[in-house]
Design a protein around this motif. Structure first.
Motif, PDB file in Angstrom:
ATOM      1  N   VAL A 104     -20.572  79.611 -93.276  1.00 47.38           N
ATOM      2  CA  VAL A 104     -20.814  78.196 -93.048  1.00 47.38           C
ATOM      3  C   VAL A 104     -21.154  78.020 -91.566  1.00 47.38           C
ATOM      4  O   VAL A 104     -20.672  78.765 -90.709  1.00 47.38           O
ATOM      5  CB  VAL A 104     -19.584  77.342 -93.423  1.00 47.38           C
ATOM      6  CG1 VAL A 104     -18.419  77.585 -92.475  1.00 47.38           C
ATOM      7  CG2 VAL A 104     -19.935  75.862 -93.460  1.00 47.38           C
ATOM      8  N   SER A 105     -22.002  77.048 -91.276  1.00 53.00           N
ATOM      9  CA  SER A 105     -22.395  76.820 -89.895  1.00 53.00           C
ATOM     10  C   SER A 105     -21.183  76.491 -89.037  1.00 53.00           C
ATOM     11  O   SER A 105     -20.302  75.728 -89.446  1.00 53.00           O
ATOM     12  CB  SER A 105     -23.413  75.672 -89.809  1.00 53.00           C
ATOM     13  OG  SER A 105     -23.697  75.348 -88.462  1.00 53.00           O
ATOM     14  N   ARG A 106     -21.154  77.079 -87.861  1.00 58.38           N
ATOM     15  CA  ARG A 106     -20.054  76.794 -86.936  1.00 58.38           C
ATOM     16  C   ARG A 106     -20.045  75.320 -86.551  1.00 58.38           C
ATOM     17  O   ARG A 106     -18.993  74.736 -86.287  1.00 58.38           O
ATOM     18  CB  ARG A 106     -20.207  77.670 -85.686  1.00 58.38           C
ATOM     19  CG  ARG A 106     -19.145  77.433 -84.631  1.00 58.38           C
ATOM     20  CD  ARG A 106     -19.293  78.429 -83.496  1.00 58.38           C
ATOM     21  NE  ARG A 106     -18.388  78.104 -82.404  1.00 58.38           N
ATOM     22  CZ  ARG A 106     -18.713  77.339 -81.375  1.00 58.38           C
ATOM     23  NH1 ARG A 106     -19.930  76.832 -81.290  1.00 58.38           N
ATOM     24  NH2 ARG A 106     -17.835  77.075 -80.423  1.00 58.38           N
ATOM     25  N   LEU A 107     -21.210  74.688 -86.535  1.00 56.44           N
ATOM     26  CA  LEU A 107     -21.325  73.279 -86.186  1.00 56.44           C
ATOM     27  C   LEU A 107     -21.597  72.458 -87.437  1.00 56.44           C
ATOM     28  O   LEU A 107     -22.256  72.915 -88.371  1.00 56.44           O
ATOM     29  CB  LEU A 107     -22.460  73.065 -85.181  1.00 56.44           C
ATOM     30  CG  LEU A 107     -22.307  73.756 -83.817  1.00 56.44           C
ATOM     31  CD1 LEU A 107     -23.557  73.553 -82.990  1.00 56.44           C
ATOM     32  CD2 LEU A 107     -21.077  73.254 -83.084  1.00 56.44           C
ATOM     33  N   TYR A 108     -21.109  71.235 -87.455  1.00 58.23           N
ATOM     34  CA  TYR A 108     -21.360  70.332 -88.568  1.00 58.23           C
ATOM     35  C   TYR A 108     -22.848  70.014 -88.634  1.00 58.23           C
ATOM     36  O   TYR A 108     -23.439  69.521 -87.668  1.00 58.23           O
ATOM     37  CB  TYR A 108     -20.543  69.053 -88.387  1.00 58.23           C
ATOM     38  CG  TYR A 108     -20.776  68.011 -89.458  1.00 58.23           C
ATOM     39  CD1 TYR A 108     -20.332  68.230 -90.755  1.00 58.23           C
ATOM     40  CD2 TYR A 108     -21.440  66.827 -89.179  1.00 58.23           C
ATOM     41  CE1 TYR A 108     -20.534  67.286 -91.741  1.00 58.23           C
ATOM     42  CE2 TYR A 108     -21.644  65.876 -90.164  1.00 58.23           C
ATOM     43  CZ  TYR A 108     -21.188  66.111 -91.450  1.00 58.23           C
ATOM     44  OH  TYR A 108     -21.399  65.174 -92.428  1.00 58.23           O
ATOM     45  N   GLU A 109     -23.454  70.349 -89.791  1.00 56.76           N
ATOM     46  CA  GLU A 109     -24.890  70.187 -89.990  1.00 56.76           C
ATOM     47  C   GLU A 109     -25.690  70.868 -88.884  1.00 56.76           C
ATOM     48  O   GLU A 109     -26.803  70.483 -88.556  1.00 56.76           O
ATOM     49  CB  GLU A 109     -25.270  68.704 -90.093  1.00 56.76           C
ATOM     50  CG  GLU A 109     -24.671  68.024 -91.316  1.00 56.76           C
ATOM     51  CD  GLU A 109     -25.190  66.612 -91.529  1.00 56.76           C
ATOM     52  OE1 GLU A 109     -25.616  65.983 -90.534  1.00 56.76           O
ATOM     53  OE2 GLU A 109     -25.178  66.156 -92.688  1.00 56.76           O
ATOM     54  N   GLY A 110     -25.100  71.908 -88.306  1.00 63.79           N
ATOM     55  CA  GLY A 110     -25.781  72.695 -87.300  1.00 63.79           C
ATOM     56  C   GLY A 110     -25.952  72.032 -85.949  1.00 63.79           C
ATOM     57  O   GLY A 110     -26.686  72.547 -85.100  1.00 63.79           O
ATOM     58  N   ARG A 111     -25.238  70.886 -85.718  1.00 62.12           N
ATOM     59  CA  ARG A 111     -25.511  70.173 -84.472  1.00 62.12           C
ATOM     60  C   ARG A 111     -24.277  69.554 -83.811  1.00 62.12           C
ATOM     61  O   ARG A 111     -24.319  69.229 -82.638  1.00 62.12           O
ATOM     62  CB  ARG A 111     -26.540  69.058 -84.732  1.00 62.12           C
ATOM     63  CG  ARG A 111     -26.092  68.054 -85.787  1.00 62.12           C
ATOM     64  CD  ARG A 111     -27.120  66.962 -86.032  1.00 62.12           C
ATOM     65  NE  ARG A 111     -26.770  66.103 -87.148  1.00 62.12           N
ATOM     66  CZ  ARG A 111     -25.891  65.123 -87.098  1.00 62.12           C
ATOM     67  NH1 ARG A 111     -25.269  64.872 -85.972  1.00 62.12           N
ATOM     68  NH2 ARG A 111     -25.638  64.398 -88.169  1.00 62.12           N
ATOM     69  N   ASP A 112     -23.186  69.370 -84.516  1.00 62.75           N
ATOM     70  CA  ASP A 112     -22.078  68.614 -83.949  1.00 62.75           C
ATOM     71  C   ASP A 112     -20.765  69.371 -84.124  1.00 62.75           C
ATOM     72  O   ASP A 112     -20.548  70.053 -85.132  1.00 62.75           O
ATOM     73  CB  ASP A 112     -21.977  67.242 -84.636  1.00 62.75           C
ATOM     74  CG  ASP A 112     -21.098  66.264 -83.864  1.00 62.75           C
ATOM     75  OD1 ASP A 112     -20.642  66.620 -82.766  1.00 62.75           O
ATOM     76  OD2 ASP A 112     -20.871  65.146 -84.370  1.00 62.75           O
ATOM     77  N   LEU A 113     -19.890  69.242 -83.122  1.00 60.90           N
ATOM     78  CA  LEU A 113     -18.544  69.792 -83.252  1.00 60.90           C
ATOM     79  C   LEU A 113     -17.794  69.031 -84.337  1.00 60.90           C
ATOM     80  O   LEU A 113     -17.942  67.819 -84.469  1.00 60.90           O
ATOM     81  CB  LEU A 113     -17.802  69.682 -81.915  1.00 60.90           C
ATOM     82  CG  LEU A 113     -18.370  70.540 -80.773  1.00 60.90           C
ATOM     83  CD1 LEU A 113     -17.662  70.196 -79.470  1.00 60.90           C
ATOM     84  CD2 LEU A 113     -18.213  72.016 -81.076  1.00 60.90           C
ATOM     85  N   ARG A 114     -16.974  69.745 -85.075  1.00 55.99           N
ATOM     86  CA  ARG A 114     -16.326  69.139 -86.245  1.00 55.99           C
ATOM     87  C   ARG A 114     -15.116  68.295 -85.866  1.00 55.99           C
ATOM     88  O   ARG A 114     -14.327  68.658 -84.998  1.00 55.99           O
ATOM     89  CB  ARG A 114     -15.907  70.226 -87.236  1.00 55.99           C
ATOM     90  CG  ARG A 114     -17.091  71.006 -87.809  1.00 55.99           C
ATOM     91  CD  ARG A 114     -16.607  72.059 -88.789  1.00 55.99           C
ATOM     92  NE  ARG A 114     -17.711  72.894 -89.240  1.00 55.99           N
ATOM     93  CZ  ARG A 114     -18.519  72.595 -90.258  1.00 55.99           C
ATOM     94  NH1 ARG A 114     -18.321  71.469 -90.926  1.00 55.99           N
ATOM     95  NH2 ARG A 114     -19.507  73.391 -90.600  1.00 55.99           N
TER      96      ARG A 114
END
Length: 274
Positions: free
Chosen positions: A93-103
């Motif tokens: 799974v992408s480390r970032l939410y939707e590939g752009r934001d910290l979770r």
């Protein structure tokens, strides 16, 4: 003669994706207002060590996500229900939410991928639930054990006590957790090409028994600070080796000069010997 008029059927809007219509991490609380406050130091340092060493050679770093004390939402029928593991790790799974934001949290109905491993650090007030010894009360959310085993189906559930240094690992087999045999070397997890083991050493200037990730062969996966220290030590060794080589070269040159001087005393030019 007029041309016939064609009436097109009304066009309906395309159906919206569930990802757009269901609650996201932005819609759900990321803090527990009734929580007891900040965790103790061990609950800060131990998950941090796990995060820094959770490096599977099978996955690129941007497809590895791990979190500490982060809300894990698991039931769309009850979107406000969540568990808050001391640490959990996910691969693929992408480390970032939707590939752009910290979770802000991890929402299972959006990601469609459960944690691969969950770690709970035993505390006197949570030990019974962490070990699956509590019974779900009517009308209340399911227990941690029930969520990890039956809903999220987390493949590896780890429980570690800093009070007794006891490590318990449960593996999901046939839909139920079974205790795995842990050796002194830890437990090899071939799906990740990693080993989870206990290591006695100094972390954050604290010497004790720590839970950390190792290579599948059982070698340490270095933290950033350990990597920096190793690089510094290597640079120091190279400098020392260079200094020794330079000293040896100077000594060899001095011996050659003394020999040449002795030959001249004997009436022999050193250059004629070449």
């Amino acid at each position: 003669m007029t041309s016939p008029k064609f009436h097109l059927p009304p066009q309906s809007d395309p159906p919206l994706s569930p990802r757009l219509t269901l609650p996201t991490m932005y819609d759900l609380p990321s803090e527990d207002p009734e929580g007891p406050g900040l965790p103790d130091e061990f609950h800060i340092y131990q998950p941090q060590l796990l995060r820094e060493t959770f490096q599977s050679p099978q996955w690129q770093p941007d497809l590895v996500f791990s979190a500490t004390d982060l809300n894990l939402y698991y039931d769309l029928s009850h979107p406000n229900w969540y568990k808050r593991p001391d640490w959990f790790g996910i691969v693929g799974v992408s480390r970032l939410y939707e590939g752009r934001d910290l979770r802000l949290s991890y929402v299972i109905w959006q990601e469609q991928l459960s944690p691969f491993v969950v770690v709970e650090l035993l505390s006197p007030g949570t030990e019974a639930e962490d070990l699956g010894e509590t019974v779900r009360s009517s009308g209340n959310p399911p227990t941690k054990w029930q969520v990890y085993e039956r809903i999220l189906r987390v493949l590896y559930y780890i429980v570690f006590s800093r009070y007794t240094d006891q490590l318990q690992i449960f593996r999901l087999i046939g839909g139920h957790y079974e205790a795995a045999q842990v050796t002194e070397a830890g437990l090899a997890i071939p799906e990740l090409e990693l080993t989870l083991g206990l290591w006695r050493g100094n972390y954050q200037n604290i010497d004790r028994l720590w839970l950390r990730w190792l290579t599948i062969e059982g070698n340490l996966i270095l933290t950033p600070s350990e990597q920096a220290l190793a690089a510094q030590q290597q640079a120091t060794e190279v400098e020392q080796q260079l200094a020794v080589a330079q000293q040896q070269a100077r000594e060899a040159e001095q011996r050659a000069e003394r020999l040449a001087a002795r030959l001249r005393e004997l009436g022999v030019e050193p250059d004629q010997l070449v």
